[in-house]
Structure formats: structure tokens, C-alpha cells
Design a protein around this motif. Structure first.
Motif, PDB file in Angstrom:
ATOM      1  N   LYS A   1       0.818  -1.219   0.000  1.00 21.89           N
ATOM      2  CA  LYS A   1       0.000   0.000   0.000  1.00 21.89           C
ATOM      3  C   LYS A   1       0.852   1.269   0.000  1.00 21.89           C
ATOM      4  O   LYS A   1       0.303   2.370  -0.010  1.00 21.89           O
ATOM      5  CB  LYS A   1      -0.941   0.015   1.211  1.00 21.89           C
ATOM      6  CG  LYS A   1      -1.945  -1.120   1.215  1.00 21.89           C
ATOM      7  CD  LYS A   1      -2.964  -0.965   0.113  1.00 21.89           C
ATOM      8  CE  LYS A   1      -4.048  -2.025   0.236  1.00 21.89           C
ATOM      9  NZ  LYS A   1      -5.090  -1.873  -0.763  1.00 21.89           N
ATOM     10  N   HIS A   2       2.159   1.121   0.035  1.00 18.97           N
ATOM     11  CA  HIS A   2       3.088   2.258   0.016  1.00 18.97           C
ATOM     12  C   HIS A   2       2.804   3.233   1.160  1.00 18.97           C
ATOM     13  O   HIS A   2       2.741   4.446   0.964  1.00 18.97           O
ATOM     14  CB  HIS A   2       3.036   2.986  -1.335  1.00 18.97           C
ATOM     15  CG  HIS A   2       3.263   2.087  -2.500  1.00 18.97           C
ATOM     16  ND1 HIS A   2       4.504   1.609  -2.833  1.00 18.97           N
ATOM     17  CD2 HIS A   2       2.390   1.530  -3.383  1.00 18.97           C
ATOM     18  CE1 HIS A   2       4.401   0.816  -3.888  1.00 18.97           C
ATOM     19  NE2 HIS A   2       3.135   0.739  -4.237  1.00 18.97           N
ATOM     20  N   LEU A   3       2.657   2.681   2.361  1.00 22.05           N
ATOM     21  CA  LEU A   3       2.378   3.507   3.526  1.00 22.05           C
ATOM     22  C   LEU A   3       3.657   4.207   3.951  1.00 22.05           C
ATOM     23  O   LEU A   3       4.726   3.608   3.965  1.00 22.05           O
ATOM     24  CB  LEU A   3       1.825   2.650   4.665  1.00 22.05           C
ATOM     25  CG  LEU A   3       0.645   1.745   4.309  1.00 22.05           C
ATOM     26  CD1 LEU A   3       0.138   1.021   5.542  1.00 22.05           C
ATOM     27  CD2 LEU A   3      -0.483   2.531   3.640  1.00 22.05           C
ATOM     28  N   LYS A   4       3.540   5.482   4.311  1.00 18.59           N
ATOM     29  CA  LYS A   4       4.730   6.272   4.620  1.00 18.59           C
ATOM     30  C   LYS A   4       4.804   6.653   6.096  1.00 18.59           C
ATOM     31  O   LYS A   4       5.727   6.265   6.788  1.00 18.59           O
ATOM     32  CB  LYS A   4       4.758   7.520   3.739  1.00 18.59           C
ATOM     33  CG  LYS A   4       6.011   8.337   3.854  1.00 18.59           C
ATOM     34  CD  LYS A   4       5.993   9.489   2.882  1.00 18.59           C
ATOM     35  CE  LYS A   4       7.236  10.350   3.113  1.00 18.59           C
ATOM     36  NZ  LYS A   4       7.208  11.563   2.329  1.00 18.59           N
ATOM     37  N   GLU A   5       3.855   7.441   6.577  1.00 19.13           N
ATOM     38  CA  GLU A   5       3.849   7.934   7.966  1.00 19.13           C
ATOM     39  C   GLU A   5       2.427   7.882   8.497  1.00 19.13           C
ATOM     40  O   GLU A   5       1.506   8.397   7.849  1.00 19.13           O
ATOM     41  CB  GLU A   5       4.311   9.395   8.037  1.00 19.13           C
ATOM     42  CG  GLU A   5       5.670   9.671   7.462  1.00 19.13           C
ATOM     43  CD  GLU A   5       6.791   9.361   8.420  1.00 19.13           C
ATOM     44  OE1 GLU A   5       6.548   9.316   9.642  1.00 19.13           O
ATOM     45  OE2 GLU A   5       7.917   9.138   7.939  1.00 19.13           O
ATOM     46  N   GLY A   6       2.241   7.281   9.664  1.00 14.61           N
ATOM     47  CA  GLY A   6       0.906   7.263  10.239  1.00 14.61           C
ATOM     48  C   GLY A   6       0.743   6.171  11.276  1.00 14.61           C
ATOM     49  O   GLY A   6       1.720   5.690  11.860  1.00 14.61           O
ATOM     50  N   GLN A   7      -0.502   5.781  11.478  1.00 12.41           N
ATOM     51  CA  GLN A   7      -0.864   4.770  12.468  1.00 12.41           C
ATOM     52  C   GLN A   7      -1.587   3.624  11.769  1.00 12.41           C
ATOM     53  O   GLN A   7      -2.493   3.853  10.977  1.00 12.41           O
ATOM     54  CB  GLN A   7      -1.804   5.365  13.527  1.00 12.41           C
ATOM     55  CG  GLN A   7      -1.200   6.516  14.303  1.00 12.41           C
ATOM     56  CD  GLN A   7      -0.087   6.054  15.214  1.00 12.41           C
ATOM     57  OE1 GLN A   7      -0.247   5.108  15.973  1.00 12.41           O
ATOM     58  NE2 GLN A   7       1.057   6.715  15.128  1.00 12.41           N
ATOM     59  N   LEU A   8      -1.195   2.404  12.115  1.00 15.89           N
ATOM     60  CA  LEU A   8      -1.826   1.224  11.557  1.00 15.89           C
ATOM     61  C   LEU A   8      -2.509   0.452  12.682  1.00 15.89           C
ATOM     62  O   LEU A   8      -1.853   0.006  13.619  1.00 15.89           O
ATOM     63  CB  LEU A   8      -0.798   0.328  10.856  1.00 15.89           C
ATOM     64  CG  LEU A   8      -1.333  -0.963  10.241  1.00 15.89           C
ATOM     65  CD1 LEU A   8      -2.372  -0.673   9.153  1.00 15.89           C
ATOM     66  CD2 LEU A   8      -0.194  -1.801   9.683  1.00 15.89           C
TER      67      LEU A   8
END
Length: 143
Positions: free
Chosen positions: A34-41
Motif C-alpha cells: 500500500k506504500h504507507l509512509k507515515e501514520g498509524q496502523l
């Protein structure tokens, strides 16, 4: 950058009876795909007889966790839940309540922020095998 939201699932077949499954590789794959960069999962199990947690996934703890749970909420005692539903898994509901059904992990620079020996685990406490669906929901920046 604008905040984005995306979700996915991890499908897992469990054995029940304190089955402990390391789902870290599947969660890492989700972050990568998903090409996640910065955040909360958020990692969430939508069942009341299972749990999500973290642990050092090693043979000793894979024995210690079920032994601990058996001391806290033994399988072979009577529970009011069993009187209501007659399904014999009152202990599994209590174990799920104690452990929790979700875990949130930061994603920084496209990587899960986990300790060196920390893995994300699915625990299935029920008294039967099941097909479990773990929900993944990300809020943050994507590439």
C-alpha cells in the motif's frame, strides 16, 4: 501532505485452543504493497474469542502464554456464558477481554515501528478451529 485512509485484511486459519500465530510478515507486506509512509496502523480482530497482541515469538513464550491463560481463566471450569449459550467457550471470551482485540503500531518512513524482538500475534482462544479475518486500517501519509 493530505491524510489518507486505507484498509485491508489478513486471512488466517487457526486451530483454536490458544493457537498463537505470528502475523507480522503479512502486516509488513500490507505496508509495502500500500506504500504507507507515515501514520498509524490499527490491527483488529473482529471476534470475541480471539486477541491481537505483541510478543517475542519464541518457543518458550509460546508455551508460557497458554499456561498463564489457563491459570487466569481455566478451560475446565463453569462460566455463566456457557450456561447462556452452551458452547463451552466462556474461558475464551474472558481471555480475549484480558488480552484485547486490537493493537496500533506507528509507521515511520514506510516501516512498522516494532522492537527488535517484537512481533504482532493473533491469539485464538476458542474451542474450535476458525477462519479468522484480521482487519488492518491505516491513517496517515501514503506515497
Amino acid at each position: 501532505m493530505p491524510v489518507s485512509v486505507c484498509h485491508g485484511w489478513v486471512e488466517v486459519r487457526t486451530k483454536g485452543f490458544n493457537d498463537i500465530i505470528n502475523i507480522t510478515p503479512q502486516v509488513r507486506q500490507f505496508v509495502k504493497e500500500k506504500h504507507l509512509k507515515e501514520g498509524q496502523l490499527l490491527i483488529f480482530i473482529n471476534g470475541s474469542t480471539a486477541a491481537i497482541s505483541t510478543v517475542e515469538y519464541e518457543p518458550g513464550l509460546l508455551q508460557d502464554i497458554p499456561e498463564m491463560m489457563e491459570k487466569i481463566a481455566p478451560m475446565n471450569r463453569r462460566y455463566h456464558h456457557d450456561d447462556t449459550w452452551h458452547d463451552g467457550n466462556g474461558y475464551a471470551h474472558l481471555r480475549s477481554t484480558l488480552t484485547g482485540t486490537s493493537f496500533t503500531v506507528p509507521v515511520i518512513d514506510g516501516q512498522l515501528v516494532l522492537g527488535t524482538w517484537q512481533q504482532i500475534i493473533l491469539l485464538d482462544f476458542d474451542n474450535t478451529s476458525r477462519q479468522r479475518r484480521v482487519v488492518l486500517q491505516f491513517v496517515g501519509e501514503m506515497e
